[in-house]
Design a protein around this motif. Structure first.
Motif, PDB file in Angstrom:
ATOM      1  N   CYS A 197      10.828  22.103 -43.875  1.00 28.36           N
ATOM      2  CA  CYS A 197       9.643  22.366 -44.676  1.00 28.36           C
ATOM      3  C   CYS A 197      10.080  22.439 -46.131  1.00 28.36           C
ATOM      4  CB  CYS A 197       9.008  23.689 -44.246  1.00 28.36           C
ATOM      5  SG  CYS A 197       7.734  24.263 -45.395  1.00 28.36           S
ATOM      6  N   ASN A 200       8.613  23.906 -48.459  1.00 24.64           N
ATOM      7  CA  ASN A 200       8.243  25.190 -49.058  1.00 24.64           C
ATOM      8  C   ASN A 200       9.196  26.305 -48.635  1.00 24.64           C
ATOM      9  OD1 ASN A 200       6.500  26.909 -50.577  1.00 24.64           O
ATOM     10  ND2 ASN A 200       5.684  27.659 -48.620  1.00 24.64           N
ATOM     11  N   CYS A 201       9.337  26.506 -47.313  1.00 26.11           N
ATOM     12  CA  CYS A 201      10.144  27.644 -46.840  1.00 26.11           C
ATOM     13  C   CYS A 201      11.479  27.231 -46.236  1.00 26.11           C
ATOM     14  CB  CYS A 201       9.339  28.452 -45.820  1.00 26.11           C
ATOM     15  SG  CYS A 201       9.090  27.577 -44.252  1.00 26.11           S
ATOM     16  N   CYS A 211       2.709  24.039 -41.956  1.00 25.60           N
ATOM     17  CA  CYS A 211       4.069  24.398 -41.533  1.00 25.60           C
ATOM     18  C   CYS A 211       3.977  25.481 -40.458  1.00 25.60           C
ATOM     19  CB  CYS A 211       4.883  24.903 -42.720  1.00 25.60           C
ATOM     20  SG  CYS A 211       6.425  25.713 -42.250  1.00 25.60           S
ATOM     21  N   CYS A 264       5.591  29.000 -42.501  1.00 28.15           N
ATOM     22  CA  CYS A 264       4.919  29.580 -43.678  1.00 28.15           C
ATOM     23  C   CYS A 264       3.445  29.178 -43.795  1.00 28.15           C
ATOM     24  CB  CYS A 264       5.675  29.199 -44.955  1.00 28.15           C
ATOM     25  SG  CYS A 264       5.512  27.461 -45.398  1.00 28.15           S
TER      26      CYS A 264
HETATM   27 ZN   LIG Z   1       7.189  26.210 -44.417  1.00 26.30          ZN
END
Ligand SMILES: [Zn+2]
Length: 258
Positions: free
Chosen positions: A30, A32-33, A55, A58
């Protein structure tokens, strides 16, 4: 063909981000996380639907490009199989036709990456277009061999004119307008497209169809935004124009000969 197409659509989408972020990591994660995707997160189409496009960890939205690329390429793979020109010939065990079909599918994967990349960032990665040009040249080599072994000749004039009509014209517009009418990447993308079409009429029709679809799609957007001048990513329209021309080549050539 559908499953293959969906799997390669997923692969293509992943490559888009890897090229953009110059990411060489071994596992998909991912953005983002950094959650590392498990095998059950990587099932084309199904994983996206089950996760609702978010995701697993997150819950950040993944975006629609992924699901559209997976379904889109799955459908184009199926269409390629159903609409492959010269169906009667390919019913036989024909090695040359098989190689052409494999190179065509490989090109479709690269076109998917270019399509998404251009749509997202109005840019076409040059290195990938060069790779595609090598694949297109191999495809053309098989066409050349087929033509010489079956008819003993090849229409070189038509091939050269295809290059003049597509990349030639775009290069000219790009140079004359100083990148105001067409972007620098567009004429390079036209090189492999023209080589694979290999015919002046088909190249002209690809140019025509791409521009019609581009205008019909973007004109309402331009009017709605009240813009007199806007930058549009033209790569996706060229690719759609190429596919339509390739699949309908029998109809187009028939029409031109009247
Ligand atoms: Zn994520």
């Amino acid at each position: 063909m559908f499953i293959f197409g969906a799997a390669f659509g997923s692969f293509a989408c992943c490559q888009v981000w890897r090229i953009r972020k110059k990411d060489k990591s071994k596992w998909s994660h991912c953005m983002n996380c950094k959650y590392r995707l498990q095998w059950y997160d990587n099932i084309p189409i199904l994983s996206w639907l089950m996760l609702g496009g978010k995701c697993r960890k997150c819950r950040k939205k993944i975006g629609y490009a992924e699901i559209l690329a997976e379904v889109g390429l799955a459908l184009v793979f199926v269409l390629s199989f159903l609409l492959w020109p010269g169906q009667e010939a390919s019913m036989r065990l024909d090695v040359a036709e098989g190689i052409k079909f494999a190179l065509f599918l490989l090109s479709l994967i690269i076109f998917t990456i270019l399509f998404i990349y251009d749509a997202k960032w109005k840019e076409l990665p040059v290195s990938l277009m060069l790779v595609e040009t090598v694949i297109a040249a191999a495809f053309w080599g098989v066409c050349l061999w087929q033509s010489y072994t079956t008819t003993g000749s090849y229409d070189w004039l038509s091939f050269v004119l295809a290059l003049v009509f597509l990349p030639g014209l775009y290069y000219l517009m790009y140079r004359v307008s100083g990148e105001n009418w067409v972007g620098g990447g567009d004429w390079i993308l036209c090189v492999p497209l023209a080589i694979m079409l290999g015919n002046a009429w088909l190249a002209a029709s690809c140019l025509f169809i791409s521009n019609i679809i581009g205008s019909v799609t973007m004109l309402p957007v331009a009017i709605a935004k009240k813009k007199k001048k806007m930058t549009i990513p033209f790569g996706p329209f060229l690719i759609i124009g190429f596919l339509l021309t390739y699949f309908l080549q029998g109809v187009i050539l028939n029409f031109m000969s009247i």
